[in-house]
Design a protein around this motif. Structure first.
Motif, PDB file in Angstrom:
ATOM      1  N   LYS A  57     -13.429  13.048 -14.720  1.00 23.12           N
ATOM      2  CA  LYS A  57     -12.180  12.845 -14.011  1.00 23.12           C
ATOM      3  C   LYS A  57     -12.253  13.387 -12.578  1.00 23.12           C
ATOM      4  O   LYS A  57     -12.712  14.506 -12.354  1.00 23.12           O
ATOM      5  N   ALA A  58     -11.839  12.583 -11.635  1.00 28.43           N
ATOM      6  CA  ALA A  58     -11.792  13.022 -10.236  1.00 28.43           C
ATOM      7  C   ALA A  58     -10.325  13.123  -9.815  1.00 28.43           C
ATOM      8  O   ALA A  58      -9.555  12.194 -10.024  1.00 28.43           O
ATOM      9  N   GLU A  59      -9.961  14.268  -9.243  1.00 25.11           N
ATOM     10  CA  GLU A  59      -8.550  14.520  -8.926  1.00 25.11           C
ATOM     11  C   GLU A  59      -8.204  14.085  -7.509  1.00 25.11           C
ATOM     12  O   GLU A  59      -9.033  14.122  -6.607  1.00 25.11           O
ATOM     13  N   PHE A  60      -6.930  13.700  -7.367  1.00 30.94           N
ATOM     14  CA  PHE A  60      -6.430  13.321  -6.048  1.00 30.94           C
ATOM     15  C   PHE A  60      -5.507  14.401  -5.512  1.00 30.94           C
ATOM     16  O   PHE A  60      -4.811  15.078  -6.262  1.00 30.94           O
ATOM     17  N   ASN A  61      -5.472  14.504  -4.197  1.00 32.20           N
ATOM     18  CA  ASN A  61      -4.400  15.244  -3.549  1.00 32.20           C
ATOM     19  C   ASN A  61      -3.228  14.300  -3.355  1.00 32.20           C
ATOM     20  O   ASN A  61      -3.341  13.098  -3.586  1.00 32.20           O
ATOM     21  N   GLY A  62      -2.084  14.857  -2.935  1.00 34.16           N
ATOM     22  CA  GLY A  62      -0.926  14.016  -2.658  1.00 34.16           C
ATOM     23  C   GLY A  62      -1.230  13.043  -1.527  1.00 34.16           C
ATOM     24  O   GLY A  62      -2.159  13.251  -0.741  1.00 34.16           O
ATOM     25  N   PRO A  63      -0.461  11.979  -1.416  1.00 36.92           N
ATOM     26  CA  PRO A  63      -0.713  10.962  -0.402  1.00 36.92           C
ATOM     27  C   PRO A  63      -0.678  11.541   1.010  1.00 36.92           C
ATOM     28  O   PRO A  63       0.179  12.374   1.322  1.00 36.92           O
ATOM     29  N   ALA A  64      -1.611  11.110   1.826  1.00 37.82           N
ATOM     30  CA  ALA A  64      -1.712  11.653   3.175  1.00 37.82           C
ATOM     31  C   ALA A  64      -0.772  10.907   4.113  1.00 37.82           C
ATOM     32  O   ALA A  64      -0.044  11.515   4.883  1.00 37.82           O
ATOM     33  N   ASP A  65      -0.767   9.617   4.041  1.00 36.55           N
ATOM     34  CA  ASP A  65       0.152   8.850   4.883  1.00 36.55           C
ATOM     35  C   ASP A  65       0.750   7.747   4.034  1.00 36.55           C
ATOM     36  O   ASP A  65       0.100   7.197   3.161  1.00 36.55           O
ATOM     37  N   TYR A  66       2.004   7.494   4.257  1.00 38.16           N
ATOM     38  CA  TYR A  66       2.666   6.498   3.417  1.00 38.16           C
ATOM     39  C   TYR A  66       3.811   5.875   4.184  1.00 38.16           C
ATOM     40  O   TYR A  66       4.491   6.517   4.973  1.00 38.16           O
ATOM     41  N   TRP A  67       4.005   4.582   3.973  1.00 33.98           N
ATOM     42  CA  TRP A  67       5.134   3.897   4.581  1.00 33.98           C
ATOM     43  C   TRP A  67       5.427   2.626   3.795  1.00 33.98           C
ATOM     44  O   TRP A  67       4.610   2.206   2.977  1.00 33.98           O
ATOM     45  N   LEU A  68       6.587   2.092   4.043  1.00 35.09           N
ATOM     46  CA  LEU A  68       6.983   0.842   3.400  1.00 35.09           C
ATOM     47  C   LEU A  68       7.171  -0.218   4.461  1.00 35.09           C
ATOM     48  O   LEU A  68       7.642   0.072   5.565  1.00 35.09           O
ATOM     49  N   ASP A  69       6.808  -1.432   4.143  1.00 34.25           N
ATOM     50  CA  ASP A  69       7.259  -2.522   5.003  1.00 34.25           C
ATOM     51  C   ASP A  69       7.921  -3.596   4.151  1.00 34.25           C
ATOM     52  O   ASP A  69       7.797  -3.596   2.922  1.00 34.25           O
ATOM     53  N   ASN A  76       9.518 -11.114   3.922  1.00 35.10           N
ATOM     54  CA  ASN A  76       9.860 -12.194   2.982  1.00 35.10           C
ATOM     55  C   ASN A  76      10.447 -11.651   1.674  1.00 35.10           C
ATOM     56  O   ASN A  76      10.042 -12.044   0.589  1.00 35.10           O
ATOM     57  N   GLU A  77      11.373 -10.739   1.810  1.00 28.70           N
ATOM     58  CA  GLU A  77      12.061 -10.154   0.660  1.00 28.70           C
ATOM     59  C   GLU A  77      11.131  -9.383  -0.267  1.00 28.70           C
ATOM     60  O   GLU A  77      11.448  -9.155  -1.434  1.00 28.70           O
ATOM     61  N   VAL A  78       9.967  -9.031   0.232  1.00 30.10           N
ATOM     62  CA  VAL A  78       9.041  -8.245  -0.577  1.00 30.10           C
ATOM     63  C   VAL A  78       8.762  -6.911   0.109  1.00 30.10           C
ATOM     64  O   VAL A  78       8.419  -6.854   1.286  1.00 30.10           O
ATOM     65  N   LEU A  79       8.918  -5.874  -0.695  1.00 31.31           N
ATOM     66  CA  LEU A  79       8.709  -4.516  -0.216  1.00 31.31           C
ATOM     67  C   LEU A  79       7.283  -4.111  -0.565  1.00 31.31           C
ATOM     68  O   LEU A  79       6.834  -4.316  -1.695  1.00 31.31           O
ATOM     69  N   THR A  80       6.553  -3.564   0.412  1.00 31.32           N
ATOM     70  CA  THR A  80       5.191  -3.128   0.129  1.00 31.32           C
ATOM     71  C   THR A  80       5.032  -1.661   0.478  1.00 31.32           C
ATOM     72  O   THR A  80       5.392  -1.231   1.576  1.00 31.32           O
ATOM     73  N   LEU A  81       4.512  -0.908  -0.476  1.00 30.42           N
ATOM     74  CA  LEU A  81       4.282   0.518  -0.269  1.00 30.42           C
ATOM     75  C   LEU A  81       2.814   0.729   0.085  1.00 30.42           C
ATOM     76  O   LEU A  81       1.918   0.329  -0.665  1.00 30.42           O
ATOM     77  N   HIS A  82       2.586   1.350   1.235  1.00 28.94           N
ATOM     78  CA  HIS A  82       1.227   1.657   1.675  1.00 28.94           C
ATOM     79  C   HIS A  82       1.018   3.158   1.552  1.00 28.94           C
ATOM     80  O   HIS A  82       1.855   3.923   2.031  1.00 28.94           O
ATOM     81  N   PHE A  83      -0.031   3.550   0.910  1.00 28.59           N
ATOM     82  CA  PHE A  83      -0.331   4.989   0.880  1.00 28.59           C
ATOM     83  C   PHE A  83      -1.800   5.237   0.584  1.00 28.59           C
ATOM     84  O   PHE A  83      -2.481   4.409  -0.018  1.00 28.59           O
ATOM     85  N   THR A  84      -2.275   6.375   1.068  1.00 35.78           N
ATOM     86  CA  THR A  84      -3.665   6.742   0.841  1.00 35.78           C
ATOM     87  C   THR A  84      -3.715   7.970  -0.043  1.00 35.78           C
ATOM     88  O   THR A  84      -3.022   8.953   0.207  1.00 35.78           O
ATOM     89  N   LEU A  85      -4.517   7.888  -1.095  1.00 34.90           N
ATOM     90  CA  LEU A  85      -4.716   9.032  -1.978  1.00 34.90           C
ATOM     91  C   LEU A  85      -6.084   9.637  -1.681  1.00 34.90           C
ATOM     92  O   LEU A  85      -7.102   9.037  -2.009  1.00 34.90           O
TER      93      LEU A  85
END
Lengths: 397, 213
Positions: B103-115, B118-127
């Motif tokens: 198992k490899a552990e992640f830290n919390g997301p470093a950068d995150y935003w939503l755009d 066309n009525e679709v929400l996209t979550l961008h984030f880096t783990l």
């Protein structure tokens, strides 16, 4: 957790029979009490079989999941929705399929009014399937019906009423909070959370009230049992009877003429001690109490309905979403009512089983009722603690 | 005994219904992921772009104030992105990684935003990985154990390796592929699914694996 429900009821039942054993030791009654030991064997068999039934159901699923029973190649899996095999997978796949159609149809209804009819049809079927999932009060309603000696007719009414309350709450929340007040997602979530807590607390309250009433009746029945003459095998009759009667006399300090007054007295105690008369729980006066169960179960809206409603609102078709929610509730009610009817039927069969052992029947049934009431509390507690899966609005809230 | 049998059979549908007490997904997410490599060939993290279905998108954006109706800017959506990321923490970001089977552990997301398009929400984030992973084999799975959220990989190029050494080989397995591959036979997953604590959703995992010599 829900899966354990029947075996818990059975456990209660066998708990009752161990009470008998205890009682027999206390009174020193003859161990050749044939009907009782056969009854116990029956109960043990019943418990074992019911516990094993999950496995049977599992095997059932396995058989269906193994593909084409006619030896041909397995048909290709459904292309878009990756669900496991078996009845369970099929039901989930169907639900997801129907659910996905909501948005297509709501979108279509913007330009084509006839899509609303398809939407309503889909909603109805979806409701029937969906009620099999968690959070529609099947377990609570079934337990309530068993604990409260309700008829199947009242079970059906209860199922429909709670489903309608559920639809009403969903439409109310989204309609008032979102449509009129422009509340945000987080406000909706808070409202949902508050309602959830209220609903689960109410479930616990309903269960506690039943447990109080039924528990008292059960204890009274146990006490009575101690004084009831049981037809003892002929050879053992004399000494046994003597011991028994002695205890009776002692406990009551009545000093009656034993042989004569015993049966009569017992009946009196029964009428007097048994807790509320069944007529006060079901029948006309009982509706007010039934209302608490309806609200306990129906208060919490299902998250699917909320999502559909908010989506319909965003598409400017809130009324279509509201209509779909009520029709969905109808479908849900049908499934819940069917399961509730089964529960009432199972209770009837249990009563019949118990009545083959006269003298113990009432006590056995009361034991089952106490168990069912305790189950309601347990469901409420688990729901409140979040251990019982409901449709959470994960990440949504 | 006849009554007993009747009783038992009457319980079968009841139990079947109870067994089916499993929610179907209510949220659909289409994923695009990138594995980000450091110059030394180790993997530093996973960059996700999760596009939500339009129903959830409508729900999530309900009541958010915007300057222009129906147009949500990154700033408008920032509080929501924060909520998403915060609540995802309790679910391990639905992302499970193993380096050489460990198992490899992640830290919390470093950068995150939503755009929102066309009525679709996209979550961008880096783990980011807690420690950069250098392994012969790296497996990353994306799924919701409770299957409330259905994850599926985008049709085209669902996974990219960013800056990976040339010899690394990427394999992507969708849950649909896996189901076909298992030939429909019953495996332990089915029996696990009878148990409330089971990892029921794992059978719908999207599997990414990278092998580097």
């Amino acid at each position: 957790m829900k899966a354990n429900a029947p075996s818990v009821v059975i456990a209660r039942e066998s708990g009752r029979s161990s009470n008998h054993r205890l009682f027999k030791q206390i009174t020193g009654r003859c161990l050749l009490d044939a009907p009782l030991s056969r009854g116990m064997t029956n109960l043990v068999i019943l418990a074992a079989l019911v516990a094993g039934l999950l496995l049977v159901a599992g095997a059932f699923d396995v058989v269906l999941a193994q593909g084409n029973p006619f030896g041909g190649p397995r048909p290709p899996a459904a292309p878009s929705l990756p669900f496991g095999g078996g009845v369970l997978g099929w039901m989930l796949a169907k639900q997801a399929e129907l659910y996905l159609q909501f948005r297509t149809l709501i979108r279509a209804a913007k330009t084509d009014g006839s899509a609303v009819f398809s939407l309503l049809a889909i909603s109805f079927i979806y409701g029937i399937f969906h009620a099999a999932g968690p959070g529609h009060g099947k377990a609570v309603i079934s337990s309530y019906l068993i604990a409260n000696q309700e008829t199947w007719r009242r079970g059906v009414v209860l199922s429909f009423a709670s489903a309608m309350v559920q639809a009403l709450v969903a439409v109310g929340i989204v309609g008032i909070a979102a449509a009129l007040l422009g509340a945000s997602r987080s406000t909706l979530c808070t409202a949902d959370w508050l309602i959830e807590v209220a609903s689960y607390s109410l479930i616990i309250a309903v269960g506690a009230r039943l447990l109080w009433i039924k528990g008292r009746g059960f204890l009274a029945g146990l006490r009575m049992r101690r004084h009831e003459p049981v037809p003892a095998p002929v050879g053992a009759a004399v000494t046994d009877r003597h011991e028994h009667d002695h205890r009776h006399d002692h406990a009551h300090h009545h000093g009656h003429d034993h042989g004569h007054s015993h049966a009569h007295h017992h009946d009196e105690a029964c009428d007097h001690d048994h807790g509320p008369d069944p007529a006060s729980l079901s029948g006309p006066g009982g509706w007010r109490r039934g209302l608490s169960a309806i609200f306990a179960v129906g208060l919490r809206p299902c998250s699917g309905a909320i999502l559909v409603l908010v989506f319909a609102l965003a598409q400017g078709l809130f009324w279509a979403g509201a209509a779909a929610t009520f029709v969905m509730g109808l479908g849900t009610a049908i499934t819940v009512a069917a399961i509730a009817t089964l529960a009432v039927g199972a209770r009837g069969v249990a009563a019949k089983l118990a009545s083959s052992r006269p003298g113990y029947a009432a006590l056995a049934m009361r034991g089952i009722e106490v168990g069912a009431a305790a189950l309601i509390i347990l469901f409420g507690l688990l729901l409140l603690a979040g251990y019982l899966a409901t449709e959470r609005l994960v990440g949504l809230c | 005994m006849k009554i007993l049998r009747t009783l038992l059979w009457s319980l079968v549908p009841l139990l079947a219904a109870i067994g089916a007490a499993q929610a179907h997904p209510h949220v659909w997410v289409t994923t695009t992921s990138e594995l980000v490599y450091a110059p030394d060939g180790s993997v530093t993290g996973v960059r996700h772009a999760w596009a939500f279905d339009d129903m959830f998108s409508a729900f999530a954006t309900q009541g958010i104030e915007t300057k222009q109706k129906g147009v949500f800017t990154r700033e408008d959506l920032a509080p929501l992105a924060q909520v998403n990321v915060d609540s995802l923490k309790d679910f391990d970001y639905f992302t499970y990684a193993k380096a050489n089977g460990k198992k490899a552990e992640f830290n919390g997301p470093a950068d995150y935003w939503l755009d929102y398009k066309n009525e679709v929400l996209t979550l961008h984030f880096t783990l980011p990985f807690k420690a950069p992973v250098k392994a012969q084999r790296l497996d990353v799975e994306v799924y919701d154990p409770t299957y409330f959220v259905d994850f599926s990989m985008a049709e085209n190029d669902p996974v990219k390796l960013v800056g990976a050494p040339g010899q690394c080989k990427l394999t992507v397995v969708r849950p649909t592929d896996a189901n076909v591959a298992s030939n429909g036979s019953i495996n332990e997953q089915f029996f696990n699914s009878l148990d409330a604590s089971s990892n029921w959703g794992a059978q719908f995992a999207n599997k990414i694996s990278v092998t580097c010599p």
